[in-house]
Design a protein around this motif. Structure first.
Motif, PDB file in Angstrom:
ATOM      1  N   THR A   5      34.977  31.875  34.952  1.00  0.00           N
ATOM      2  CA  THR A   5      36.212  32.427  34.122  1.00  0.00           C
ATOM      3  C   THR A   5      36.681  33.485  33.959  1.00  0.00           C
ATOM      4  O   THR A   5      35.942  34.248  33.701  1.00  0.00           O
ATOM      5  N   PHE A   6      37.921  33.530  33.194  1.00  0.00           N
ATOM      6  CA  PHE A   6      38.842  34.791  33.143  1.00  0.00           C
ATOM      7  C   PHE A   6      40.330  34.308  32.339  1.00  0.00           C
ATOM      8  O   PHE A   6      40.767  33.364  33.307  1.00  0.00           O
ATOM      9  N   ASP A   7      39.798  35.659  31.566  1.00  0.00           N
ATOM     10  CA  ASP A   7      41.662  35.844  30.773  1.00  0.00           C
ATOM     11  C   ASP A   7      41.498  37.069  30.314  1.00  0.00           C
ATOM     12  O   ASP A   7      40.876  38.300  30.359  1.00  0.00           O
ATOM     13  N   GLN A   8      43.164  38.005  30.724  1.00  0.00           N
ATOM     14  CA  GLN A   8      42.975  39.228  30.449  1.00  0.00           C
ATOM     15  C   GLN A   8      43.168  39.800  28.952  1.00  0.00           C
ATOM     16  O   GLN A   8      43.198  40.534  28.666  1.00  0.00           O
ATOM     17  N   SER A   9      42.806  38.318  28.139  1.00  0.00           N
ATOM     18  CA  SER A   9      42.591  38.418  26.363  1.00  0.00           C
ATOM     19  C   SER A   9      41.378  38.272  26.491  1.00  0.00           C
ATOM     20  O   SER A   9      40.430  36.987  26.694  1.00  0.00           O
ATOM     21  N   SER A  44      34.584  39.592  33.357  1.00  0.00           N
ATOM     22  CA  SER A  44      34.928  40.663  32.817  1.00  0.00           C
ATOM     23  C   SER A  44      36.136  41.207  33.480  1.00  0.00           C
ATOM     24  O   SER A  44      37.051  41.428  32.651  1.00  0.00           O
ATOM     25  N   THR A  45      36.539  40.572  34.819  1.00  0.00           N
ATOM     26  CA  THR A  45      37.256  41.458  35.662  1.00  0.00           C
ATOM     27  C   THR A  45      37.796  40.671  36.764  1.00  0.00           C
ATOM     28  O   THR A  45      37.002  39.537  36.393  1.00  0.00           O
ATOM     29  N   LEU A  46      39.233  40.718  36.951  1.00  0.00           N
ATOM     30  CA  LEU A  46      40.080  39.741  37.951  1.00  0.00           C
ATOM     31  C   LEU A  46      38.871  39.829  39.370  1.00  0.00           C
ATOM     32  O   LEU A  46      39.134  38.539  39.807  1.00  0.00           O
ATOM     33  N   ALA A  47      38.519  40.956  39.759  1.00  0.00           N
ATOM     34  CA  ALA A  47      38.285  41.057  40.875  1.00  0.00           C
ATOM     35  C   ALA A  47      36.373  40.114  41.156  1.00  0.00           C
ATOM     36  O   ALA A  47      36.131  39.503  41.921  1.00  0.00           O
ATOM     37  N   GLU A  48      36.508  39.663  39.725  1.00  0.00           N
ATOM     38  CA  GLU A  48      34.518  38.905  39.683  1.00  0.00           C
ATOM     39  C   GLU A  48      35.436  37.760  39.709  1.00  0.00           C
ATOM     40  O   GLU A  48      34.609  37.250  40.787  1.00  0.00           O
ATOM     41  N   VAL A  49      36.579  37.073  38.986  1.00  0.00           N
ATOM     42  CA  VAL A  49      36.356  35.580  39.317  1.00  0.00           C
ATOM     43  C   VAL A  49      37.318  35.442  40.566  1.00  0.00           C
ATOM     44  O   VAL A  49      36.904  34.730  40.745  1.00  0.00           O
ATOM     45  N   ALA A  50      37.701  36.878  41.885  1.00  0.00           N
ATOM     46  CA  ALA A  50      37.972  36.041  42.674  1.00  0.00           C
ATOM     47  C   ALA A  50      37.490  36.205  43.684  1.00  0.00           C
ATOM     48  O   ALA A  50      37.740  35.807  45.216  1.00  0.00           O
ATOM     49  N   GLN A  51      36.205  36.627  43.938  1.00  0.00           N
ATOM     50  CA  GLN A  51      34.526  36.554  44.579  1.00  0.00           C
ATOM     51  C   GLN A  51      34.266  35.546  44.474  1.00  0.00           C
ATOM     52  O   GLN A  51      33.205  34.589  44.388  1.00  0.00           O
ATOM     53  N   THR A  52      35.135  33.641  44.688  1.00  0.00           N
ATOM     54  CA  THR A  52      34.584  32.637  44.502  1.00  0.00           C
ATOM     55  C   THR A  52      35.303  32.009  45.526  1.00  0.00           C
ATOM     56  O   THR A  52      36.131  32.479  46.618  1.00  0.00           O
ATOM     57  N   ASP A  53      34.874  30.529  45.975  1.00  0.00           N
ATOM     58  CA  ASP A  53      35.836  30.068  47.200  1.00  0.00           C
ATOM     59  C   ASP A  53      37.267  29.108  46.989  1.00  0.00           C
ATOM     60  O   ASP A  53      37.465  29.463  48.088  1.00  0.00           O
TER      61      ASP A  53
END
Length: 694
Positions: A320-324, A364-373
């Motif tokens: 999970t990720f949120d900019q806040s 902690s980053t959008l890049a991290e959450v983007a590395q999913t299926d």
């Protein structure tokens, strides 16, 4: 010895003087006529074989018998019927053991209860789901079960349709043994040891429960599904205490036969088959699915948290990720509180809750959450914000990653184009709370690739959702129809009805909640934001009701502010009518020169249903929905339309065509200029091809 039925659905072989009778009717070994006939032949021939001392009933493939063949329920059931097969088993000199793997449901469970013993694999499921189809067990379930377990427990199972795990069934004494593997060999050994000892349930006495226990179980079942057939299921289980078993079995079968030909049972069977047809999309057969192990969720609000829970509950890993960071921490707390509450209520044990919670990991980053299926955005319903986020994800995600949007209304074709990954963006419209609501709209933009669509359908299956595939259009299927329905109810507010009158009329019709109670629960600002977003493109000649806007301007946003269409005093479970709202509505009518008049409940329902049916026709004509039954699924599972009516289009197919057309014309005339509406005559012609008309 080898016995084969007329359709090769049942076979018999001998193992250690035990007749192993195998049901082979893929995919679920449904108890069709050919299966019943084959079973009866096999039981009689095994009985006649002098060297056979016992028998085992087992299913080929993945399951024992997952129920009767309900496609036979629309016509007279051909002999032999299931009670005749079970009677042959109970009358046999042989001891019968049911060897259960996969599912033993409905008629399959009743067949097992007719045997002298039951053994199962660890993953087996057992139950009597008949009440969910508008009927009751009809082959001894209401009489045999309370001779194995106390009557109150039998009521809970037979009157709710709840499925039991093998472990629970063993604990209750419904099954005699559970095996990790080698089911058939273990069942044969069990049968050898049981040989010569009959344990016929109908010959025993029912196991009594206290009056208080019976009353509590009955009340709980009716809270879950308050329908006449549930009352009859409860009454039949109770008759195990006060009727002789022969008379009770006869009464049970008579009630079953009467209910299976009822309009309610037909409606529920329609939904049963519609849900199984919904995931079928032309051209997807043989299309490969993409890997799907880890899912990213961007947006840590209520919906994002709810979606993360649904995914974790399905056994998938979630990032999970949120900019806040504060919002992300709040989401983590919300998720932890959800699982703690399930433990406190006894719905999950600590270990299971901890395992599910551990599958959800914040990034902690959008890049991290983007590395999913698959990455699903669940941020604010704003097309610019969503387009910007999808463009970022398109740059960050791996080449094979699927991008998804949880939009409720927005143009997924636009979002697909903004992503830079055209063909890889799919709409996944969850309904709140996502971990509970079964409906999932899979929105198919024009460029969507077949593998992504096939994977989205597989994702829905993993999550236990009922998916419908829609094309792109404002509000897709469910929200678009609901908006037309709500708009018509708002027209009636202006003309003279009050919120509580409209809600009461539609709830009496069968809706789970009236539209104004729903609006208060969801938050009136949600629809307000949608109206503001579409204001620039609104037809200026179309009738527009200002009442919802005025409520929002007054700070009455629904339950969350303590007031909306209703007022919500502290501790109130239900909204109370508010004279302030009545005055606001009367003033709005007067400003438009509308002379308010009385409404009957019948007129309210007639106009509301005409709005739903007309919008459904427009959706079908535009190709937004695949088929009429998908609309039924959406309205029943996402918007509280009564399941016992089969959905709005199944209902419409059974109405008088002239009366329905007249209701449509009345609704159009009362709605003023600018109303875009479908053609009821065209719709009925379409339904005639799709549904058997009543």
């Amino acid at each position: 010895m080898n016995i084969v039925s007329r359709d090769r659905c049942v076979s018999v072989r001998i193992d250690r003087q035990v007749a192993v009778i195998t049901i082979d009717n893929p995919p679920i070994n449904a108890g069709s006529h050919s299966v019943r006939a084959g079973l009866l032949d096999a039981v009689r021939e095994a009985q006649a074989a002098p060297d056979v001392v016992a028998a085992v009933l087992i299913g080929a493939g993945k399951t024992f018998m997952a129920g009767s063949d309900i496609s036979e329920f629309d016509k007279p059931i051909a002999s032999p019927e299931l009670p005749e097969v079970i009677a042959a088993i109970t009358a046999s000199r042989l001891s019968f053991v049911a060897a259960i793997h996969g599912s033993a449901l409905g008629g399959g469970f009743e067949l097992a209860l007719g045997c002298d013993a039951r053994v199962a694999t660890m993953d087996a499921k057992l139950g009597l789901p008949e009440v969910t189809l508008g009927i009751i067990p009809g082959a001894g379930g209401t009489q045999h079960l309370p001779r194995l377990i106390p009557v109150a427990q039998a009521i809970e199972i037979a009157a709710t349709g709840r499925r039991l795990s093998a472990a629970e069934a063993l604990d209750l004494g419904i099954v005699d043994a559970v095996f990790a593997d080698n089911l058939q060999d273990n069942a044969v050994t069990f049968a050898v040891n049981l040989a010569g000892r009959k344990r016929v349930l109908r010959d025993g006495d029912a196991i009594a429960s206290s009056d208080d226990e019976i009353a509590a179980a009955s009340a709980a079942a009716l809270r879950r599904r308050n329908r006449p057939n549930v009352e009859q299921a409860i009454a039949m289980v109770k008759h195990a205490l006060d009727m002789d078993v022969g008379s009770a079995l006869k009464m049970e079968r008579e009630i079953f036969q009467s209910l299976r030909t009822s309009s309610e049972a037909a409606a529920l069977r329609h939904l049963f088959f519609a849900e199984r047809q919904a995931p079928r999309v032309e051209g997807l057969k043989g299309v490969s699915r993409l890997p799907l192990h880890t899912v990213g969720v961007v947006g840590a609000g209520t919906m994002g948290s709810s979606i993360a829970i649904a995914i974790a509950d399905a056994g998938l890993s979630v990032v999970t990720f949120d900019q806040s960071p504060a919002a992300l921490q709040k989401a983590n707390d919300r998720i932890a509180a959800h699982y703690s509450a399930l433990v406190d209520k006894g719905h999950l044990d600590e270990a299971s809750a901890g395992s599910r919670r551990a599958r959800i990991r914040p990034a902690s980053t959008l890049a991290e959450v983007a590395q999913t299926d698959l990455v699903l955005e669940a941020i604010i319903e704003d097309i610019d914000a969503k387009a910007e986020l999808l463009a970022q994800l398109g740059e960050l995600a791996d080449e094979g990653t699927i991008l998804a949007t949880n939009t409720s209304y927005l143009d997924v074709d636009v979002l697909d184009g903004a992503s830079g990954r055209s063909g890889q963006v799919v709409g996944l419209h969850f309904f709140n709370p996502a971990y509970r609501m079964k409906l999932l709209e899979i929105v198919r933009p024009a460029a969507l690739s077949d593998p992504v669509l096939a994977t989205a359908l597989e994702f829905a299956k993993k999550l236990g959702k009922i998916p419908i595939v829609t094309r792109v259009g404002e509000g897709f299927v469910g929200n678009r129809i609901y908006a037309a329905y709500r708009r018509q109810c708002e027209f009636m507010l202006e003309e003279g009805a009050l919120p509580q009158q409209i809600d009461e009329a539609l709830e009496a019709f069968g809706m789970a909640m009236g539209p104004f109670a729903v609006g208060d629960m969801s938050g009136l600002d949600i629809a307000m934001h949608m109206r503001r977003r579409t204001a620039a493109t609104r037809d200026t000649s179309a009738r527009y009701v200002e009442i919802p806007d005025r409520l929002c301007e007054a700070g009455r946003l629904g339950r969350k502010t303590g007031a909306g269409y209703y007022r919500y005093p502290a501790g109130a479970r239900k909204g109370l009518p508010d004279p302030i709202v009545d005055s606001l509505i009367a003033k709005a009518s007067a400003e438009k020169g509308i002379e308010r008049r009385a409404f009957s409940a019948e007129e309210i329902v007639r106009r509301a249903m005409a709005a739903i049916v007309g919008e459904a026709d427009a959706i079908l004509e535009e190709g937004i929905a695949q088929r009429p039954s998908d609309i039924d699924i959406a309205l029943v599972n996402g918007f509280g339309f009564p399941a016992h009516l089969g959905g709005p289009l199944f209902w419409a197919a059974r109405q008088d065509a002239v009366a329905l057309a007249a209701a449509s014309q009345e609704m159009i005339a009362m709605s003023g200029p600018g109303l875009k509406h479908g053609d009821v005559g065209r719709l009925l012609s379409r339904l005639q091809q799709h549904y058997p008309l009543g």
